[in-house]
Design a protein around this motif. Structure first.
Motif, mmCIF file in Angstrom:
data_model
loop_
_atom_site.group_PDB
_atom_site.id
_atom_site.type_symbol
_atom_site.label_atom_id
_atom_site.label_comp_id
_atom_site.label_asym_id
_atom_site.label_seq_id
_atom_site.Cartn_x
_atom_site.Cartn_y
_atom_site.Cartn_z
ATOM 1 N N ASP A 181 -18.179 -30.648 20.691
ATOM 2 C CA ASP A 181 -18.372 -31.229 22.016
ATOM 3 C C ASP A 181 -19.711 -31.971 22.060
ATOM 4 O OD1 ASP A 181 -18.659 -31.855 24.679
ATOM 5 O OD2 ASP A 181 -17.890 -29.935 25.391
ATOM 6 N N PRO A 182 -19.704 -33.295 22.286
ATOM 7 C CA PRO A 182 -20.971 -34.051 22.326
ATOM 8 C C PRO A 182 -21.927 -33.562 23.409
ATOM 9 C CG PRO A 182 -19.082 -35.534 22.174
ATOM 10 C CD PRO A 182 -18.539 -34.167 22.457
ATOM 11 N N LEU A 183 -21.392 -33.140 24.566
ATOM 12 C CA LEU A 183 -22.262 -32.662 25.635
ATOM 13 C C LEU A 183 -22.997 -31.390 25.229
ATOM 14 C CD1 LEU A 183 -20.227 -33.223 28.924
ATOM 15 C CD2 LEU A 183 -22.303 -34.402 28.188
ATOM 16 N N PHE A 184 -22.296 -30.485 24.531
ATOM 17 C CA PHE A 184 -22.961 -29.255 24.114
ATOM 18 C C PHE A 184 -23.995 -29.538 23.027
ATOM 19 C CE2 PHE A 184 -23.238 -25.166 21.837
ATOM 20 C CZ PHE A 184 -23.612 -24.360 22.894
ATOM 21 N N ARG A 185 -23.686 -30.459 22.131
ATOM 22 C CA ARG A 185 -24.667 -30.820 21.107
ATOM 23 C C ARG A 185 -25.901 -31.452 21.758
ATOM 24 N NH1 ARG A 185 -20.118 -32.816 18.139
ATOM 25 N NH2 ARG A 185 -20.829 -34.958 18.552
ATOM 26 N N THR A 186 -25.679 -32.252 22.798
ATOM 27 C CA THR A 186 -26.817 -32.830 23.522
ATOM 28 C C THR A 186 -27.653 -31.738 24.174
ATOM 29 O OG1 THR A 186 -25.613 -34.880 23.972
ATOM 30 C CG2 THR A 186 -27.490 -34.380 25.385
ATOM 31 N N SER A 187 -26.987 -30.740 24.737
ATOM 32 C CA SER A 187 -27.726 -29.649 25.371
ATOM 33 C C SER A 187 -28.570 -28.882 24.358
ATOM 34 C CB SER A 187 -26.752 -28.704 26.085
ATOM 35 O OG SER A 187 -25.965 -27.966 25.164
ATOM 36 N N LEU A 188 -28.062 -28.710 23.144
ATOM 37 C CA LEU A 188 -28.847 -28.026 22.115
ATOM 38 C C LEU A 188 -30.014 -28.892 21.650
ATOM 39 C CD1 LEU A 188 -26.125 -26.276 19.906
ATOM 40 C CD2 LEU A 188 -27.535 -25.300 21.717
ATOM 41 N N ARG A 189 -29.806 -30.209 21.565
ATOM 42 C CA ARG A 189 -30.935 -31.090 21.221
ATOM 43 C C ARG A 189 -32.014 -31.017 22.295
ATOM 44 N NH1 ARG A 189 -26.865 -34.729 19.384
ATOM 45 N NH2 ARG A 189 -26.937 -35.835 21.400
ATOM 46 N N ASN A 190 -31.593 -30.899 23.541
ATOM 47 C CA ASN A 190 -32.579 -30.774 24.613
ATOM 48 C C ASN A 190 -33.321 -29.446 24.531
ATOM 49 O OD1 ASN A 190 -32.137 -33.301 25.772
ATOM 50 N ND2 ASN A 190 -30.519 -32.545 27.120
ATOM 51 N N VAL A 191 -32.662 -28.408 24.019
ATOM 52 C CA VAL A 191 -33.366 -27.144 23.787
ATOM 53 C C VAL A 191 -34.478 -27.359 22.759
ATOM 54 C CG1 VAL A 191 -33.142 -24.826 22.797
ATOM 55 C CG2 VAL A 191 -31.448 -25.646 24.425
ATOM 56 N N GLY A 192 -34.184 -28.124 21.702
ATOM 57 C CA GLY A 192 -35.223 -28.449 20.730
ATOM 58 C C GLY A 192 -36.372 -29.213 21.371
ATOM 59 N N LEU A 193 -36.045 -30.123 22.306
ATOM 60 C CA LEU A 193 -37.096 -30.848 23.017
ATOM 61 C C LEU A 193 -37.950 -29.898 23.848
ATOM 62 C CD1 LEU A 193 -38.385 -33.515 23.966
ATOM 63 C CD2 LEU A 193 -36.624 -33.625 25.748
ATOM 64 N N LEU A 194 -37.326 -28.921 24.487
ATOM 65 C CA LEU A 194 -38.079 -27.940 25.268
ATOM 66 C C LEU A 194 -39.023 -27.137 24.386
ATOM 67 C CD1 LEU A 194 -35.381 -26.528 27.735
ATOM 68 C CD2 LEU A 194 -37.052 -28.335 28.127
ATOM 69 N N SER A 209 -18.221 -18.559 28.290
ATOM 70 C CA SER A 209 -18.749 -17.324 27.693
ATOM 71 C C SER A 209 -19.251 -17.572 26.278
ATOM 72 C CB SER A 209 -17.659 -16.244 27.680
ATOM 73 O OG SER A 209 -17.278 -15.891 28.991
ATOM 74 N N ALA A 210 -18.538 -18.409 25.527
ATOM 75 C CA ALA A 210 -18.995 -18.752 24.182
ATOM 76 C C ALA A 210 -20.320 -19.496 24.246
ATOM 77 C CB ALA A 210 -17.934 -19.594 23.471
ATOM 78 N N ALA A 211 -20.456 -20.434 25.194
ATOM 79 C CA ALA A 211 -21.720 -21.151 25.355
ATOM 80 C C ALA A 211 -22.839 -20.202 25.774
ATOM 81 C CB ALA A 211 -21.560 -22.268 26.375
ATOM 82 N N SER A 212 -22.526 -19.218 26.623
ATOM 83 C CA SER A 212 -23.527 -18.225 27.031
ATOM 84 C C SER A 212 -23.989 -17.398 25.841
ATOM 85 C CB SER A 212 -22.943 -17.309 28.109
ATOM 86 O OG SER A 212 -22.564 -18.027 29.246
ATOM 87 N N THR A 213 -23.060 -17.036 24.970
ATOM 88 C CA THR A 213 -23.417 -16.268 23.786
ATOM 89 C C THR A 213 -24.336 -17.081 22.876
ATOM 90 O OG1 THR A 213 -21.294 -15.102 23.895
ATOM 91 C CG2 THR A 213 -22.495 -15.012 21.807
ATOM 92 N N VAL A 214 -24.017 -18.356 22.702
ATOM 93 C CA VAL A 214 -24.873 -19.228 21.880
ATOM 94 C C VAL A 214 -26.263 -19.332 22.505
ATOM 95 C CG1 VAL A 214 -25.194 -21.570 21.012
ATOM 96 C CG2 VAL A 214 -22.930 -20.524 20.961
ATOM 97 N N LEU A 215 -26.326 -19.475 23.829
ATOM 98 C CA LEU A 215 -27.620 -19.548 24.508
ATOM 99 C C LEU A 215 -28.416 -18.267 24.312
ATOM 100 C CD1 LEU A 215 -29.629 -20.909 26.415
ATOM 101 C CD2 LEU A 215 -28.282 -20.047 28.345
ATOM 102 N N PHE A 216 -27.763 -17.128 24.399
ATOM 103 C CA PHE A 216 -28.450 -15.854 24.180
ATOM 104 C C PHE A 216 -29.026 -15.779 22.769
ATOM 105 C CE2 PHE A 216 -28.123 -11.510 22.456
ATOM 106 C CZ PHE A 216 -29.054 -10.874 23.260
#
Length: 320
Positions: free
Chosen positions: A91-104, A292-299
């Motif tokens: 999912d491009p949106l989820f990959r973007t969200s993870l890149r933004n985590v790297g920016l944070l 829930s899968a995205a929440s697990t990845v975030l955790f």
């Protein structure tokens, strides 16, 4: 037998020793019970908190992880293995969200340095420290919705900030509509709105600082930069570790309000974070298993980043 006769004063052999041993035995049992109670007291006091954590935190976490391996829609409740995680990876949106985590993570030192420097100015009573002490906590009491609405007005294309820039000959900037800078804008607003809590923690850390070290540094002619780098930072290592971890958790889990009000994940999904992605999939797309899968990845991301931060900061503290 008369009361005063010698026979009435004679006690059976060993009666005194038996009484003493009985008293000693009772004292030992009393000490044993007291010692057992003292050993159990910490567990009894901690038990309610542990029960609350297990019931309200750990058990829902386990249920959420288990739910992430099931399907949505027609496959609701059906085990799908790693299907949801594979979909997240594509999912491009989820990959973007993870890149933004790297920016944070890259911007995290700035988010920690700002309240740290302000706390240092207040502690050292530099010029203007009374102003910092008066207003530093004001943004922290504002709702994210209010903060987002205020900055939407200030940062709008026709807003006052661009008007000021135009007055000095700088062209207007699309602070919230340019995919290249929108995320930086939202992070900056979040830092402004939340640095008051970190500043309070730093001020509490300064209360444990040995003032004689500062006096010695001043006598040796150390500059403000040298005092901060060689005295204050090494002395506040544990406080800095705590602020780093809590600030990172806040940036990953407390920016939903600002994102929703200021950008709604746009432009072009450039300001998506895992938290916003989870809400979108659960609340908008009705896909709780994928959420829930995205929440697990975030955790997992927060756990890994937090442990890395603590390890690096401890290593830096030992080197100092």
């Amino acid at each position: 037998m008369p009361i005063g006769s010698p026979s009435s004063l004679v006690r059976p052999a060993g009666s005194g020793r038996t009484g003493a041993s009985t008293v000693t035995h009772r004292g030992r049992r009393r000490d044993t019970r007291r010692g057992r109670a003292e050993r159990l007291a910490p567990y009894v006091l901690v038990a309610p908190a542990v029960l609350i954590i297990v019931v309200l935190r750990l058990w829902p976490l386990v249920l959420g992880v288990n739910f992430s391996f099931t399907g949505d829609g027609e496959l609701n409740g059906t085990p799908v293995g790693l299907g949801n995680y594979l979909e997240l990876a594509g999912d491009p949106l989820f990959r973007t969200s993870l890149r933004n985590v790297g920016l944070l993570v890259l911007l995290l030192p700035v988010a920690v340095a700002i309240p740290g420097l302000l706390a240092t100015f207040i502690y050292l009573r530099v010029p203007g420290h009374r102003v910092y002490r008066s207003v530093y906590f004001f943004p922290a009491v504002l709702s994210p919705v209010i903060v987002g609405a205020i900055f939407n007005l200030m940062l709008g294309f026709d807003g006052p900030l661009n008007a000021v820039l135009g007055a000095v000959g700088v062209g207007p900037v699309d602070w919230l509509g340019d995919p290249g800078i929108a995320m930086f804008t939202v992070v900056g607003v979040h830092v402004w709105a939340t640095f008051g809590m970190a500043l309070v923690v730093f001020l509490a850390g300064f209360s444990t600082l040995d003032a004689s070290l500062l006096d010695a540094a001043r006598v040796d002619g150390a500059s403000l930069r040298q005092i901060i780098w060689h005295v204050i930072i090494p002395s506040l290592t544990r406080t800095i570790q705590f602020v780093f971890v809590t600030t990172m958790i806040g940036m990953l889990t407390s920016m939903f309000g600002l994102l929703f009000i200021m950008t709604s994940g746009g432009p072009e999904g450039s300001t998506y974070l895992p938290e916003y992605y989870i809400w979108h999939e659960q609340g908008q797309m009705n896909r709780p298993a994928l959420a829930s899968a995205a929440s697990t990845v975030l955790f997992v991301v927060m756990l890994v980043v937090g442990l890395l931060q603590i390890t690096l900061l401890r290593r830096a503290g030992r080197q100092d």
